[in-house]
Design an enzyme around this catalytic site. Structure first.
Site: not given
Ligand code: ADP
Length: 157
Positions: A19, A43, A92, A129
């Site tokens: 992120h 959730k 990703r 995450s």
């Molecule tokens: P959600 O539950 O909405 O997917 P996340 O917190 O998992 O929320 O992710 C928020 C954003 O960050 C999403 O667009 C996700 O694709 C992006 N993201 C998460 N991990 C990575 C990473 N390692 N590299 C690039 N983008 C990421």
């Protein structure tokens, strides 16, 4: 001059270096980025809303153009509320693309709001995450996957 404001929505449970990479690379693209922490009553999160927001606030405290807010409900409704014209998302892999494509197209159809995608950096593309939560649950070392602020806050709690 128009103010280019984007929201970066997500669960951030917890924020990871993936992120951080997306946000840091988007800083020059927007005048303001609101990191929008989703809170969905149905959730279950590993870290509660306050913790998730605190991790992000501490991580980006040196960046004046980055704000942190929580929201529930539709992302496009939150965009309207804070007057943001863009949604920022990270990609990703092909699975992310398929999922994000339908949401972005629907959001644009319903609201005209554009989604801007940044491709993950090679060095952080494997980070998620959910894997971080699993390692943390089993007392593993997550220090190479999350920003230092998360480690500092976790070790003080
Ligand atoms: P959600 O539950 O909405 O997917 P996340 O917190 O998992 O929320 O992710 C928020 C954003 O960050 C999403 O667009 C996700 O694709 C992006 N993201 C998460 N991990 C990575 C990473 N390692 N590299 C690039 N983008 C990421």
């Amino acid at each position: 001059m128009t103010n280019r404001r984007a929201i970066f929505p997500g669960s951030f449970d917890p924020i990871t270096l993936g992120h951080v990479d997306i946000v840091e690379r988007a800083i020059d693209l927007f005048d303001e980025i609101i990191i929008a922490v989703g809170t969905n009553a149905d959730k279950r999160y590993r870290f509660d809303e306050n913790q998730r927001m605190l991790f992000i606030r501490e991580t980006f405290k040196a960046y004046p153009s980055i704000k942190v807010m929580s929201y529930n409900g539709l992302t496009i409704d939150f965009c309207k509320k804070v007057e943001a014209d863009y949604i920022l998302r990270g990609l990703r892999n092909p699975a992310d693309f398929e999922f994000e494509k339908a949401i972005a197209q629907t959001n644009r159809k319903l609201s005209g709001i554009e989604t801007v995608f940044l491709l993950t950096s090679a060095s952080t593309s494997y980070i998620s995450s959910s894997i971080v939560r699993d390692i943390y649950l089993h007392q593993g070392d997550i220090s190479s996957l999350v920003p230092k602020a998360v480690m500092d806050l976790i070790s003080n709690s």
